[in-house]
Write a protein that holds these residues in place. Structure first.
Motif, PDB file in Angstrom:
ATOM      1  N   VAL A 124      -3.616  63.201  -4.420  1.00  0.00           N
ATOM      2  CA  VAL A 124      -4.675  63.322  -3.426  1.00  0.00           C
ATOM      3  C   VAL A 124      -5.680  62.179  -3.520  1.00  0.00           C
ATOM      4  O   VAL A 124      -6.465  61.990  -2.617  1.00  0.00           O
ATOM      5  N   GLY A 125      -5.666  61.457  -4.593  1.00  0.00           N
ATOM      6  CA  GLY A 125      -6.616  60.355  -4.714  1.00  0.00           C
ATOM      7  C   GLY A 125      -6.489  59.630  -6.034  1.00  0.00           C
ATOM      8  O   GLY A 125      -5.620  59.918  -6.842  1.00  0.00           O
ATOM      9  N   MET A 126      -7.367  58.658  -6.205  1.00  0.00           N
ATOM     10  CA  MET A 126      -7.389  57.846  -7.419  1.00  0.00           C
ATOM     11  C   MET A 126      -8.634  58.178  -8.211  1.00  0.00           C
ATOM     12  O   MET A 126      -9.739  58.114  -7.695  1.00  0.00           O
ATOM     13  N   CYS A 127      -8.435  58.553  -9.446  1.00  0.00           N
ATOM     14  CA  CYS A 127      -9.542  58.823 -10.349  1.00  0.00           C
ATOM     15  C   CYS A 127      -9.896  57.495 -11.008  1.00  0.00           C
ATOM     16  O   CYS A 127      -9.061  56.903 -11.691  1.00  0.00           O
ATOM     17  N   SER A 128     -11.088  56.991 -10.787  1.00  0.00           N
ATOM     18  CA  SER A 128     -11.499  55.685 -11.266  1.00  0.00           C
ATOM     19  C   SER A 128     -12.825  55.811 -12.015  1.00  0.00           C
ATOM     20  O   SER A 128     -13.863  56.030 -11.405  1.00  0.00           O
ATOM     21  N   ILE A 129     -12.761  55.681 -13.326  1.00  0.00           N
ATOM     22  CA  ILE A 129     -13.930  55.862 -14.180  1.00  0.00           C
ATOM     23  C   ILE A 129     -14.120  54.601 -15.026  1.00  0.00           C
ATOM     24  O   ILE A 129     -13.171  54.097 -15.608  1.00  0.00           O
ATOM     25  N   MET A 130     -15.361  54.110 -15.084  1.00  0.00           N
ATOM     26  CA  MET A 130     -15.619  52.941 -15.931  1.00  0.00           C
ATOM     27  C   MET A 130     -16.852  53.180 -16.784  1.00  0.00           C
ATOM     28  O   MET A 130     -17.654  54.076 -16.512  1.00  0.00           O
ATOM     29  N   GLY A 131     -16.976  52.391 -17.832  1.00  0.00           N
ATOM     30  CA  GLY A 131     -18.107  52.518 -18.738  1.00  0.00           C
ATOM     31  C   GLY A 131     -17.959  51.576 -19.913  1.00  0.00           C
ATOM     32  O   GLY A 131     -17.165  50.640 -19.879  1.00  0.00           O
ATOM     33  N   LYS A 132     -18.725  51.852 -20.963  1.00  0.00           N
ATOM     34  CA  LYS A 132     -18.687  51.019 -22.156  1.00  0.00           C
ATOM     35  C   LYS A 132     -18.900  51.895 -23.381  1.00  0.00           C
ATOM     36  O   LYS A 132     -19.748  52.785 -23.372  1.00  0.00           O
ATOM     37  N   ALA A 133     -18.116  51.646 -24.431  1.00  0.00           N
ATOM     38  CA  ALA A 133     -18.291  52.302 -25.724  1.00  0.00           C
ATOM     39  C   ALA A 133     -19.013  51.310 -26.626  1.00  0.00           C
ATOM     40  O   ALA A 133     -18.597  50.159 -26.752  1.00  0.00           O
ATOM     41  N   ALA A 134     -20.125  51.755 -27.226  1.00  0.00           N
ATOM     42  CA  ALA A 134     -20.938  50.837 -28.017  1.00  0.00           C
ATOM     43  C   ALA A 134     -21.678  51.577 -29.121  1.00  0.00           C
ATOM     44  O   ALA A 134     -21.664  52.803 -29.185  1.00  0.00           O
ATOM     45  N   TYR A 135     -22.316  50.803 -29.984  1.00  0.00           N
ATOM     46  CA  TYR A 135     -23.195  51.356 -31.018  1.00  0.00           C
ATOM     47  C   TYR A 135     -24.449  50.490 -31.070  1.00  0.00           C
ATOM     48  O   TYR A 135     -24.466  49.357 -30.577  1.00  0.00           O
TER      49      TYR A 135
ATOM     50  N   GLY B 233     -15.845  46.239 -25.431  1.00  0.00           N
ATOM     51  CA  GLY B 233     -16.141  47.669 -25.416  1.00  0.00           C
ATOM     52  C   GLY B 233     -16.078  48.307 -24.037  1.00  0.00           C
ATOM     53  O   GLY B 233     -16.290  49.506 -23.898  1.00  0.00           O
ATOM     54  N   ASN B 234     -15.790  47.526 -23.011  1.00  0.00           N
ATOM     55  CA  ASN B 234     -15.709  48.054 -21.652  1.00  0.00           C
ATOM     56  C   ASN B 234     -14.375  48.756 -21.413  1.00  0.00           C
ATOM     57  O   ASN B 234     -13.360  48.401 -22.016  1.00  0.00           O
ATOM     58  N   PHE B 235     -14.390  49.719 -20.510  1.00  0.00           N
ATOM     59  CA  PHE B 235     -13.150  50.410 -20.158  1.00  0.00           C
ATOM     60  C   PHE B 235     -13.148  50.777 -18.689  1.00  0.00           C
ATOM     61  O   PHE B 235     -14.197  50.877 -18.058  1.00  0.00           O
ATOM     62  N   MET B 236     -11.941  50.939 -18.149  1.00  0.00           N
ATOM     63  CA  MET B 236     -11.749  51.481 -16.822  1.00  0.00           C
ATOM     64  C   MET B 236     -10.537  52.397 -16.893  1.00  0.00           C
ATOM     65  O   MET B 236      -9.464  51.991 -17.316  1.00  0.00           O
ATOM     66  N   LEU B 237     -10.749  53.629 -16.518  1.00  0.00           N
ATOM     67  CA  LEU B 237      -9.684  54.622 -16.505  1.00  0.00           C
ATOM     68  C   LEU B 237      -9.243  54.818 -15.062  1.00  0.00           C
ATOM     69  O   LEU B 237     -10.047  55.214 -14.216  1.00  0.00           O
ATOM     70  N   LEU B 238      -7.989  54.513 -14.777  1.00  0.00           N
ATOM     71  CA  LEU B 238      -7.443  54.681 -13.431  1.00  0.00           C
ATOM     72  C   LEU B 238      -6.264  55.633 -13.491  1.00  0.00           C
ATOM     73  O   LEU B 238      -5.383  55.477 -14.329  1.00  0.00           O
ATOM     74  N   LYS B 239      -6.246  56.589 -12.589  1.00  0.00           N
ATOM     75  CA  LYS B 239      -5.148  57.549 -12.587  1.00  0.00           C
ATOM     76  C   LYS B 239      -5.053  58.198 -11.211  1.00  0.00           C
ATOM     77  O   LYS B 239      -6.048  58.622 -10.652  1.00  0.00           O
ATOM     78  N   ARG B 240      -3.843  58.254 -10.663  1.00  0.00           N
ATOM     79  CA  ARG B 240      -3.625  59.049  -9.452  1.00  0.00           C
ATOM     80  C   ARG B 240      -3.639  60.504  -9.873  1.00  0.00           C
ATOM     81  O   ARG B 240      -3.006  60.869 -10.852  1.00  0.00           O
ATOM     82  N   VAL B 241      -4.360  61.291  -9.131  1.00  0.00           N
ATOM     83  CA  VAL B 241      -4.472  62.695  -9.496  1.00  0.00           C
ATOM     84  C   VAL B 241      -4.014  63.577  -8.352  1.00  0.00           C
ATOM     85  O   VAL B 241      -4.134  63.230  -7.190  1.00  0.00           O
ATOM     86  N   SER B 242      -3.461  64.730  -8.723  1.00  0.00           N
ATOM     87  CA  SER B 242      -2.997  65.685  -7.718  1.00  0.00           C
ATOM     88  C   SER B 242      -4.093  66.664  -7.341  1.00  0.00           C
ATOM     89  O   SER B 242      -3.987  67.354  -6.350  1.00  0.00           O
ATOM     90  N   LYS B 243      -5.147  66.690  -8.145  1.00  0.00           N
ATOM     91  CA  LYS B 243      -6.264  67.577  -7.869  1.00  0.00           C
ATOM     92  C   LYS B 243      -7.509  66.994  -8.519  1.00  0.00           C
ATOM     93  O   LYS B 243      -7.455  66.516  -9.640  1.00  0.00           O
ATOM     94  N   PHE B 244      -8.609  67.026  -7.798  1.00  0.00           N
ATOM     95  CA  PHE B 244      -9.876  66.628  -8.388  1.00  0.00           C
ATOM     96  C   PHE B 244     -10.521  67.873  -8.972  1.00  0.00           C
ATOM     97  O   PHE B 244     -10.782  68.832  -8.271  1.00  0.00           O
ATOM     98  N   TYR B 245     -10.736  67.840 -10.260  1.00  0.00           N
ATOM     99  CA  TYR B 245     -11.409  68.954 -10.914  1.00  0.00           C
ATOM    100  C   TYR B 245     -12.912  68.747 -10.818  1.00  0.00           C
ATOM    101  O   TYR B 245     -13.387  67.640 -10.597  1.00  0.00           O
TER     102      TYR B 245
END
Length: 138
Positions: free
Chosen positions: A35-46, A82-94
């Motif tokens: 149903v769509g693309m789950c696209s999340i970005m951010g940074k892991a740091a200390y 430390g940057n990331f982008m999570l991309l995933k086609r999803v069948s349902k948005f929770y």
């Protein structure tokens, strides 16, 4: 020699015309559950204790799960900064998701967010900002 070239050209033209008349069918598979693309970005740091600077953590492991069932959506790692982008086609948005960040020498960190509430359309990107990890006491 010319006869062979002429024969080859006529044969190739005949084959092309025959193929064009009969046509070909291409089978295209469409994932009807997506149903769509789950696209999340951010940074892991200390935060560095001496300089008080925020420093990205390279190769930190990320797991994103859908809540409340904790079903795994996607796994990834951070880049060298430390940057990331999570991309995933999803069948349902929770409604809610959890991102768990793990890195050697650091305590795990978790962030939850509401994807539906924070994004207006399915192609939008969600930026969770900086996820701070604490160094383990040694």
């Amino acid at each position: 020699m010319k006869k062979y070239i002429l024969f080859f050209c006529v044969f190739a033209l005949f084959a092309a015309l025959t193929h064009a008349q009969t046509g070909t069918h291409v089978h295209v598979e469409v994932d009807r559950t997506a149903v769509g693309m789950c696209s999340i970005m951010g940074k892991a740091a200390y935060v560095d204790a001496e300089s008080n600077d925020t420093i990205g953590i390279a190769n930190a492991k990320l797991k994103m799960v859908a809540l409340p069932k904790s079903s795994l959506v996607v796994e990834s790692k951070t880049n060298q900064k430390g940057n990331f982008m999570l991309l995933k086609r999803v069948s349902k948005f929770y409604d809610k998701y959890l991102i768990k960040v793990s890195a050697k020498g650091f305590e795990d960190a978790e962030v939850t967010f509401d994807y539906q509430k924070d994004t207006s359309d399915k192609a939008a990107k969600k930026d969770v900002g900086i996820i701070l990890l604490k160094k383990k006491n040694q």
